[in-house]
Write an enzyme that holds these catalytic residues in place. Structure first.
Site, mmCIF file in Angstrom:
data_model
loop_
_atom_site.group_PDB
_atom_site.id
_atom_site.type_symbol
_atom_site.label_atom_id
_atom_site.label_comp_id
_atom_site.label_asym_id
_atom_site.label_seq_id
_atom_site.Cartn_x
_atom_site.Cartn_y
_atom_site.Cartn_z
ATOM 1 N N LYS A 3 0.816 -1.216 0.000
ATOM 2 C CA LYS A 3 0.000 0.000 0.000
ATOM 3 C C LYS A 3 0.851 1.269 0.000
ATOM 4 O O LYS A 3 0.461 2.273 -0.584
ATOM 5 C CB LYS A 3 -1.051 0.027 1.109
ATOM 6 C CG LYS A 3 -0.568 -0.340 2.477
ATOM 7 C CD LYS A 3 -1.711 -0.417 3.474
ATOM 8 C CE LYS A 3 -1.178 -0.387 4.891
ATOM 9 N NZ LYS A 3 -0.178 -1.439 5.171
ATOM 10 N N ARG A 5 -5.713 2.083 12.186
ATOM 11 C CA ARG A 5 -5.312 0.683 12.328
ATOM 12 C C ARG A 5 -6.110 -0.016 13.434
ATOM 13 O O ARG A 5 -5.887 -1.190 13.692
ATOM 14 C CB ARG A 5 -3.823 0.635 12.689
ATOM 15 C CG ARG A 5 -2.915 0.163 11.548
ATOM 16 C CD ARG A 5 -1.499 0.257 12.065
ATOM 17 N NE ARG A 5 -0.546 -0.547 11.378
ATOM 18 C CZ ARG A 5 0.354 -0.063 10.514
ATOM 19 N NH1 ARG A 5 0.339 1.198 10.166
ATOM 20 N NH2 ARG A 5 1.264 -0.862 9.997
ATOM 21 N N ARG A 51 12.204 -6.439 1.719
ATOM 22 C CA ARG A 51 11.993 -4.995 1.500
ATOM 23 C C ARG A 51 13.205 -4.183 1.960
ATOM 24 O O ARG A 51 13.819 -4.467 2.979
ATOM 25 C CB ARG A 51 10.759 -4.572 2.300
ATOM 26 C CG ARG A 51 10.451 -3.102 2.218
ATOM 27 C CD ARG A 51 9.031 -2.823 2.575
ATOM 28 N NE ARG A 51 8.718 -3.047 3.981
ATOM 29 C CZ ARG A 51 7.479 -2.903 4.471
ATOM 30 N NH1 ARG A 51 6.480 -2.570 3.681
ATOM 31 N NH2 ARG A 51 7.254 -3.119 5.758
ATOM 32 N N ARG A 93 14.385 -2.199 7.518
ATOM 33 C CA ARG A 93 13.784 -1.725 8.766
ATOM 34 C C ARG A 93 13.948 -2.788 9.851
ATOM 35 O O ARG A 93 13.811 -3.975 9.580
ATOM 36 C CB ARG A 93 12.291 -1.450 8.540
ATOM 37 C CG ARG A 93 12.040 -0.146 7.849
ATOM 38 C CD ARG A 93 10.614 0.007 7.368
ATOM 39 N NE ARG A 93 9.607 -0.482 8.305
ATOM 40 C CZ ARG A 93 8.290 -0.439 8.064
ATOM 41 N NH1 ARG A 93 7.844 0.072 6.916
ATOM 42 N NH2 ARG A 93 7.434 -0.889 8.939
ATOM 43 N N ARG A 103 3.688 -8.603 13.757
ATOM 44 C CA ARG A 103 2.919 -7.544 13.083
ATOM 45 C C ARG A 103 1.719 -8.123 12.337
ATOM 46 O O ARG A 103 0.652 -7.522 12.312
ATOM 47 C CB ARG A 103 3.828 -6.766 12.116
ATOM 48 C CG ARG A 103 4.824 -5.891 12.863
ATOM 49 C CD ARG A 103 5.936 -5.401 11.963
ATOM 50 N NE ARG A 103 5.470 -4.510 10.933
ATOM 51 C CZ ARG A 103 6.130 -4.295 9.783
ATOM 52 N NH1 ARG A 103 7.255 -4.918 9.539
ATOM 53 N NH2 ARG A 103 5.640 -3.459 8.910
HETATM 54 P P1 AMP Z 1 4.197 0.818 8.828
HETATM 55 O O1 AMP Z 1 5.336 1.586 8.269
HETATM 56 O O2 AMP Z 1 2.847 1.334 8.380
HETATM 57 O O3 AMP Z 1 4.335 -0.675 8.615
HETATM 58 O O4 AMP Z 1 4.232 1.054 10.415
HETATM 59 C C1 AMP Z 1 5.345 0.642 11.178
HETATM 60 C C2 AMP Z 1 4.961 0.571 12.637
HETATM 61 O O5 AMP Z 1 4.536 1.869 13.088
HETATM 62 C C3 AMP Z 1 3.795 -0.347 12.983
HETATM 63 O O6 AMP Z 1 4.195 -1.703 13.112
HETATM 64 C C4 AMP Z 1 3.337 0.243 14.314
HETATM 65 O O7 AMP Z 1 4.222 -0.104 15.348
HETATM 66 C C5 AMP Z 1 3.500 1.748 14.061
HETATM 67 N N1 AMP Z 1 2.270 2.340 13.500
HETATM 68 C C6 AMP Z 1 2.102 2.857 12.251
HETATM 69 N N2 AMP Z 1 0.853 3.303 12.085
HETATM 70 C C7 AMP Z 1 0.201 3.062 13.247
HETATM 71 C C8 AMP Z 1 -1.131 3.264 13.695
HETATM 72 N N3 AMP Z 1 -2.059 3.818 12.912
HETATM 73 N N4 AMP Z 1 -1.443 2.886 14.962
HETATM 74 C C9 AMP Z 1 -0.516 2.335 15.767
HETATM 75 N N5 AMP Z 1 0.747 2.094 15.411
HETATM 76 C C10 AMP Z 1 1.112 2.453 14.166
#
Ligand code: AMP
Length: 211
Positions: A13, A88, A127, A159, A170
């Site tokens: 996404k 989320r 990734r 990451r 996750r």
């Molecule tokens: P992402 O880059 O979207 O995969 O986000 C990486 C990490 O950031 C996630 O595994 C969560 O720990 C945190 N995170 C990102 N967006 C949210 C959200 N809307 N609510 C809570 N934690 C978030």
């Protein structure tokens, strides 16, 4: 136009949101990117978020909601945006709805990207991310022209939360806390599903036709 891009981690996404953002001149607001910048800059949000992210857990709703409330009301987001990684949880979706109602606007579409767990794991573990422009590559499916280097010159990294043990956590968190949003937005009649088991170009084409 106000979009939410919803789906499990690694579904692509972020890649689609970046393209869509360029095409439609809409800001791409990715909570994960905002949080990683906050951690790097050691802001109070960053300090609160760090251990949750590193362990593959969700950052507490109140921290995220406050962060996003500010971000979506910023001048560049006045006429729309793509939200990537937010909401989320159901609590975040309700908070978003309240903020939008207060501003007299509404979401136009929630795009749900679907993909099986095995493919997700493969995509996430391969990734590589650019710390400077946030571009996303994959060691096999979308390698950079020069190994380890982003087109902008940034040095690509994996990451910390993209290692297999954290990815499993996750994915479990996604199932428990985020996937209920599929029904939530279906009930609001704004959900559109896209099969993410296709090439980046094909998904982008389908997205274009759907919205
Ligand atoms: P992402 O880059 O979207 O995969 O986000 C990486 C990490 O950031 C996630 O595994 C969560 O720990 C945190 N995170 C990102 N967006 C949210 C959200 N809307 N609510 C809570 N934690 C978030």
């Amino acid at each position: 136009m106000r979009f939410v891009f919803l789906g499990p981690p690694g579904v692509g996404k972020g890649t689609q949101a970046a393209r869509f953002s360029e095409r439609h001149k809409l800001p791409h607001i990715a909570t994960g990117d905002l949080l990683r910048v906050a951690i790097k800059e050691e802001t109070s949000v960053g300090l609160k978020a760090k251990s949750f992210i590193e362990n593959g857990r969700l950052v507490p709703d109140e921290v995220i909601i406050a962060l996003m409330e500010d971000r979506i009301q910023a001048p560049d987001a006045k006429s729309g945006y793509i939200l990537d990684g937010f909401p989320r949880t159901i609590a975040q979706a309700k908070a978003l709805s309240e903020i939008l109602t207060r501003n007299g606007v509404a979401l136009d579409c929630v795009v749900y990207f679907s993909l099986d767990d095995e493919t997700l794991m493969e995509r996430i573990v391969g990734r590589r991310t650019c710390p400077d422009c946030h571009a996303i590559y994959h060691v096999s499916y979308h390698p950079p022209e020069k190994e380890g280097l982003c087109h902008c010159g940034g040095i690509l990294f994996q990451r910390k939360d993209d290692v297999p043990e954290t990815v499993a956590e996750r994915l479990a968190v996604y199932k428990n806390e985020t996937s209920p949003l599929i029904t939530y937005y279906k009930n609001e009649n704004i959900l559109t599903e896209i099969n993410a088991d296709q090439s980046v170009d094909r998904i982008a084409e389908n997205l274009q036709k759907m919205v």
